[in-house]
Design a protein around this motif. Sequence first.
Motif, short mmCIF file in Angstrom:
data_model
loop_
_atom_site.label_atom_id
_atom_site.label_comp_id
_atom_site.label_asym_id
_atom_site.label_seq_id
_atom_site.Cartn_x
_atom_site.Cartn_y
_atom_site.Cartn_z
N ALA A 1 17.71 -23.26 5.26
CA ALA A 1 19.00 -23.74 5.54
C ALA A 1 19.75 -22.41 5.91
CB ALA A 1 19.54 -23.92 4.28
N SER A 2 20.43 -22.55 7.05
CA SER A 2 21.09 -21.06 7.56
C SER A 2 22.09 -20.56 6.62
CB SER A 2 22.03 -21.49 8.80
OG SER A 2 21.08 -21.85 9.94
N TYR A 3 22.64 -21.16 5.70
CA TYR A 3 23.65 -20.55 4.72
C TYR A 3 23.92 -21.42 3.67
CZ TYR A 3 27.40 -17.71 3.27
OH TYR A 3 28.05 -16.72 2.51
N ASP A 4 24.37 -20.83 2.64
CA ASP A 4 24.69 -21.76 1.35
C ASP A 4 25.53 -23.10 1.85
OD1 ASP A 4 23.73 -19.82 0.08
OD2 ASP A 4 25.51 -18.92 -0.98
N GLY A 5 25.29 -24.06 1.04
CA GLY A 5 26.19 -25.41 1.60
C GLY A 5 25.71 -26.39 0.78
N ARG A 6 26.16 -27.65 1.12
CA ARG A 6 26.08 -28.99 0.49
C ARG A 6 25.56 -29.91 1.60
NH1 ARG A 6 26.63 -30.67 -4.40
NH2 ARG A 6 28.08 -28.84 -4.83
#
Length: 262
Positions: free
Chosen positions: A175-180
Motif C-alpha cells: 500500500a502506498s499510504y495509510d487508507g481504507r
Amino acid sequence: MGNYNSEYESYYNSLKKGSKTRYFPSYNQSFNYNNIGKSKKNYWLSRIMRDLVGVLILFIIVLSCKLIVTPKTQAVYNYSKQILNQNYEYTNLKEKCKNIDIKNFQDKITNIIEEIRSKVTGTETVDNKIKNEFVLPIAGIETSPFGYREDPITKEKKFHEGVDIDVKENTEVKASYDGRIKICGEDKELGKYILIDHGNGIETKYGHLNEILVGKEDAVKKSQIIAKSGNTGKSTGPHLHFELLYMGENKNPDEYFKIAKK
C-alpha cells in the motif's frame, strides 16, 4: 443551437409561448413599438444576469468542495464534473478552444486552490503530502508511462491512466499510504485490482494482480502487503498497473514517485 436532449423540448416551447404574452400588449391598449423593444431588451438583460448569477453560485459551490474535502463534498464535485462532461454539441466553441490545454489549465487552478487551502488550514498541500509521505508500491522498471499510447493489444491510440511497472509474477505489492480498501474487484481490462481511499480525495489503484490479500473496507497501513502481482485482465505479461487519483481524476505517478526507467 445544436443538439439538445429531448427532455428540454417542452422547456423551450414554454419559452416561446411565454414570449408572446410578454412581448405583445393587449389589443385594448395603445400599440407602441418602442415599448415592445424596451420589453425585449429588459427581458434578455434579466435572463443574462440570472444565468451569470447561477454560474457564480455553481463556481462557489465547486470551489468549496475543493477546499473542504469530505465524502459528501467529493460526491458533489464529481457530480458537477459529470454534468459538465455531458456530450453536448458546441462545435463553434470547440473550434475556438481546441488549442487551449484544458488539463494544464485545470491543474494550475487546482494547485492555486490547494495553496489557499494549505494556508487556511495550516496543512500540507496534496502534492507535497504525496511526494513526501507516499511510497511506490513495488520496485521495478517502468515499461509504459502515463498518457496517450498505442494499446499493446488493439494497437489503437488510448489514454493510459497509470504506469506499468515490470515485475515477476507473485511479487509483493505494498500500500502506498495509510487508507481504507474501497474496492477489491476484477474486470476484463485491469483483471484483479484494488482501489485504496487515503482520505483528502487521494486514491491509489493497483491492477493485473494475481492474488488479493485484503478485503473491502479493511484499514491498511503504509507499506503493508496488500496483494501479489500477476498477469490477469488485458495484459501481455506480468506487471503492476499503478494509478494515482485526486478527486477522481488521474494524476501522473511519474510526477510524484521516482520510478526506474528503461
